[in-house]
Design a protein around this motif. Structure first.
Motif, short mmCIF file in Angstrom:
data_model
loop_
_atom_site.label_atom_id
_atom_site.label_comp_id
_atom_site.label_asym_id
_atom_site.label_seq_id
_atom_site.Cartn_x
_atom_site.Cartn_y
_atom_site.Cartn_z
N ILE A 408 6.15 -2.40 0.40
CA ILE A 408 5.30 -1.27 1.41
C ILE A 408 4.42 -0.28 0.49
O ILE A 408 4.99 0.44 -0.16
CB ILE A 408 6.32 -0.59 2.34
CG1 ILE A 408 7.29 -1.80 2.77
CG2 ILE A 408 5.54 0.10 3.53
CD1 ILE A 408 6.68 -2.58 3.56
N PRO A 409 3.04 -0.18 1.14
CA PRO A 409 2.15 0.75 0.45
C PRO A 409 2.92 2.09 0.82
O PRO A 409 3.61 2.24 1.63
CB PRO A 409 0.89 0.64 1.25
CG PRO A 409 0.90 -0.88 1.67
CD PRO A 409 2.04 -1.28 1.92
N ARG A 410 2.95 2.92 -0.06
CA ARG A 410 3.62 4.51 -0.17
C ARG A 410 3.28 5.11 1.04
O ARG A 410 4.39 5.68 1.45
CB ARG A 410 3.38 5.07 -1.48
CG ARG A 410 3.94 4.20 -2.74
CD ARG A 410 3.75 5.01 -3.96
NE ARG A 410 4.32 4.06 -5.15
CZ ARG A 410 4.17 4.57 -6.41
NH1 ARG A 410 3.63 5.56 -6.62
NH2 ARG A 410 4.54 3.56 -7.36
N ALA A 411 2.25 5.09 1.59
CA ALA A 411 1.80 6.07 2.62
C ALA A 411 2.62 5.34 4.05
O ALA A 411 2.80 6.29 5.05
CB ALA A 411 0.57 6.19 2.83
N ALA A 412 2.83 4.04 4.01
CA ALA A 412 3.55 3.38 5.24
C ALA A 412 5.04 3.61 5.13
O ALA A 412 5.85 2.68 5.99
CB ALA A 412 3.08 2.00 5.36
N LEU A 446 -0.52 -14.40 -8.27
CA LEU A 446 0.21 -14.26 -7.19
C LEU A 446 1.06 -13.11 -7.33
O LEU A 446 2.22 -12.98 -7.42
CB LEU A 446 1.09 -15.39 -7.20
CG LEU A 446 1.66 -15.85 -5.53
CD1 LEU A 446 0.44 -16.30 -4.81
CD2 LEU A 446 2.52 -17.02 -5.81
N ASN A 447 0.44 -11.92 -6.73
CA ASN A 447 0.80 -10.77 -6.80
C ASN A 447 1.43 -9.91 -5.71
O ASN A 447 0.99 -9.90 -4.56
CB ASN A 447 -0.55 -9.73 -7.15
CG ASN A 447 -0.12 -8.23 -7.66
OD1 ASN A 447 0.94 -8.03 -7.74
ND2 ASN A 447 -1.24 -7.67 -7.85
N TYR A 448 2.64 -9.45 -5.97
CA TYR A 448 3.51 -8.75 -4.72
C TYR A 448 3.15 -7.26 -4.65
O TYR A 448 3.48 -6.76 -3.68
CB TYR A 448 4.96 -9.04 -4.95
CG TYR A 448 5.45 -8.28 -6.17
CD1 TYR A 448 5.33 -7.03 -6.43
CD2 TYR A 448 6.03 -9.20 -7.18
CE1 TYR A 448 6.09 -6.44 -7.67
CE2 TYR A 448 6.77 -8.75 -8.40
CZ TYR A 448 6.61 -7.12 -8.70
OH TYR A 448 7.30 -6.72 -9.70
N ALA A 449 2.20 -6.87 -5.65
CA ALA A 449 2.08 -5.38 -5.45
C ALA A 449 0.58 -5.08 -5.86
O ALA A 449 0.16 -4.62 -6.88
CB ALA A 449 2.99 -4.52 -6.37
N PRO A 450 -0.38 -5.55 -5.03
CA PRO A 450 -1.93 -5.19 -5.17
C PRO A 450 -2.01 -3.45 -5.59
O PRO A 450 -3.08 -3.40 -6.01
CB PRO A 450 -2.75 -5.88 -4.20
CG PRO A 450 -1.80 -5.86 -2.87
CD PRO A 450 -0.37 -6.20 -3.73
N GLU A 451 -1.37 -2.84 -5.03
CA GLU A 451 -1.32 -1.20 -4.97
C GLU A 451 0.12 -0.75 -5.18
O GLU A 451 0.97 -1.38 -5.03
CB GLU A 451 -1.98 -0.95 -3.50
CG GLU A 451 -1.24 -1.05 -2.35
CD GLU A 451 -1.98 -0.48 -1.24
OE1 GLU A 451 -1.99 0.64 -1.22
OE2 GLU A 451 -2.36 -1.29 -0.50
#
Length: 541
Positions: A408-412, A446-451
């Motif tokens: 999950i993106p950190r802000a979410a 195949l990236n699980y963490a683009p950010e």
């Protein structure tokens, strides 16, 4: 006189009945506890989840199969194989037990000459047919496991079957692993294939610790790749689920086996993003971290125990003992298995973790040996990372425990956890564990963490019958929908319960990944049930 005799007789019958009830309860309790404490007697084989999003996965066996090459080291000719879920029983052509590089080259040549597919396997802890396929030749790499250490370069070079547990024993006490999962039961090859991450929130995933790899491609050629050499291949092999080639060896960074002061703190889950930003992230002396969320009904996913390991010395004392194995396995297994029985036992598990575990913590470095830490509990880096979690494995035959992970993106984080809490409360499968990890942005195919993201790791129990599978599928899809809604992604090494729409929403780069797979492997020699599922859901089958 007769009345007194009758009263005595009635009293005796009551005593006998009471004794029988108590004795039966004690016997039942003892038998039940013994059953819950018992370790696995073998592989769980509970059938096969045979479709993904309504698409059938099993393949028909070939009408004729090639004769087995007697020069190859077969450990199985025919038969079936499974993974840690127990729900992926799959017939295979055979299993080659790899011990040297030439075994791989000859097995690939045999498969190419006879129209066989090849799958790459080790300990098989993925849960969706990632390490095998119907009628495939399976390379079992577990004995292809040599390790060498270059102390001056601070690296280790190892074969993919090497297991982190044995690697840690080899490095200890001078060095430690830089990046791996939070448990040590996995193989290096498996960790590379999924780009695993773990307790070191600064080091990030395994990808960041790789100096270089030697890879055998489908045509039998061998190439070296790294972030600076053949970088495109590197980006597809790491996190590529064994679909681009067989890793022959990898050179990885190692670090000092630092001494840490252990501590734990209970915070509210809602406060975690601020806690991370203000306490954990800026403090470079915190070497390891993990967070456990409560799964007790009274504060489900509300309270969090933050475990942290603050560095107090960069080397342990010279007389540091060997790394200890997990203790109290039977008791921990009983508590974990009781937690499957409902809220009261979930409360007991949380109470145990919160209150009792600190009293039994193993402090492996003498308390006054590192920077005069006095009464602090001190451990080396290798100690908390050396957990083979034997208490998670049991002999309960009609159930299995399934991992999930959502990035999950950190802000979410807070809105995601709030909705996940409601989804999990409203369904019936027992949530045994919920952990929070830190991941950094990656640049892989195949990236699980683009950010930068937080990950929620769930460990959920299910019956192994059709109803249990259906309930797990429904829950998985609900959590994936929530993840996508919050701009996140789900981890792919687990069960194949997602839809094509969900897969492409989470991984829009999948068509490019599959096209690159066919570029490096035009005949699709390397295959797996998982690979066929990706193709079917993406519309490229």
């Amino acid at each position: 006189m007769m009345v007194e005799q009758r009263k005595g007789f009635r009293l005796s019958r009551r005593l006998l009945l009471g004794a029988a009830v108590v004795g039966g309860a004690v016997l039942w309790g003892g038998t039940t506890v013994a059953r819950l404490a018992r370790g696995p007697s073998g592989q769980k084989n509970a059938g096969r989840i045979a479709d993904i999003d309504g698409i059938s996965l099993p393949l028909k066996p070939p009408e004729t199969s090639p004769a087995f090459d007697p020069s190859l080291p077969w450990s199985a000719k025919g038969g079936a194989i499974n993974d840690a879920s127990g729900l992926s029983v799959t017939p295979v052509y055979g299993v080659v037990e790899v011990r040297q590089e030439d075994d791989i080259a000859r097995a690939l040549a045999f498969a190419r000459a006879n129209g066989l597919k090849v799958s790459v396997a080790a300990v098989r802890h993925s849960m969706g047919g990632h390490a095998f396929d119907d009628n495939a030749l399976v390379l079992d790499l577990r004995k292809f496991n040599k390790v060498s250490v270059d102390a001056a370069a601070r690296t280790m070079t190892l074969q993919p079957g090497a297991c982190w547990h044995e690697i840690q024993n080899l490095l200890h006490p001078r060095f430690a692993v830089k990046a791996m999962q939070s448990t040590d039961i996995f193989s290096v090859g498996g960790s590379l294939s999924v780009n695993a991450h773990g307790m070191d929130h600064q080091a990030g995933s395994v990808a960041g610790s790789i100096r270089s790899m030697r890879v055998m491609l489908a045509d039998g050629s061998v190439t070296t790749c790294s972030l600076s050499e053949n970088a495109e291949l590197f980006r597809h092999v790491v996190g590529g689920y064994g679909l681009f080639g067989v890793v022959l060896e990898a050179t990885l960074d190692i670090v000092d086996n630092a001494v840490y002061r252990t501590s734990r703190e209970i915070i509210k889950s809602d406060d975690f993003p601020t806690f991370f930003a203000e306490v954990l992230e800026p403090n470079r002396t915190i070497g390891l971290f993990y967070g456990h969320l409560s799964t007790a009904p009274g504060n489900f996913l509300e309270d969090m125990i933050v475990y942290r390991y603050d560095e107090v010395a960069d080397q342990p004392p010279a007389d540091q003992p060997a790394i200890g194995e997990p203790g109290g396995v039977g008791l921990k297994r009983v508590i974990m298995n009781l937690a499957k029985w409902g809220g009261l036992f979930q409360e007991l598990k949380w109470f145990t973790e919160k209150t009792l575990e600190p009293k039994f913590e193993s402090c492996t470095v003498a308390r006054t040996a590192a920077m005069a830490e006095g009464e602090a509990c001190l451990v080396t880096r290798n100690n908390p990372m050396h957990d083979s979690v034997p208490y998670l494995f049991n002999d309960l035959r009609d159930e299995t425990d399934i991992l999930h992970e959502y990035f999950i993106p950190r802000a979410a984080y807070n809105p995601f956890i709030a909705e996940a809490r409601e989804i999990l409360r409203k369904q019936s499968l027992p949530v045994l564990n919920a952990s929070v990890r830190i991941v950094h942005g990656e640049d892989l195919a195949l990236n699980y963490a683009p950010e930068p993201a937080y990950s929620l790791v769930l460990y959920i129990n299910q019956p192994t019958d059709a109803d249990g599978n259906a309930r797990m599928r429904e829950l998985t899809r609900a959590l994936i929908d929530l993840t996508i809604k919050n701009g996140g992604r789900f981890f792919l090494p687990y069960q194949l319960h997602y839809t094509g729409k969900q897969l492409l929403a989470a991984y829009p780069e999948l068509p490019d990944f599959l096209a690159k797979k066919r570029q490096y492997d035009p005949t699709e020699l390397f295959s797996s049930t998982f690979y066929r599922a990706l193709k079917a859901l993406s519309g490229t089958a």
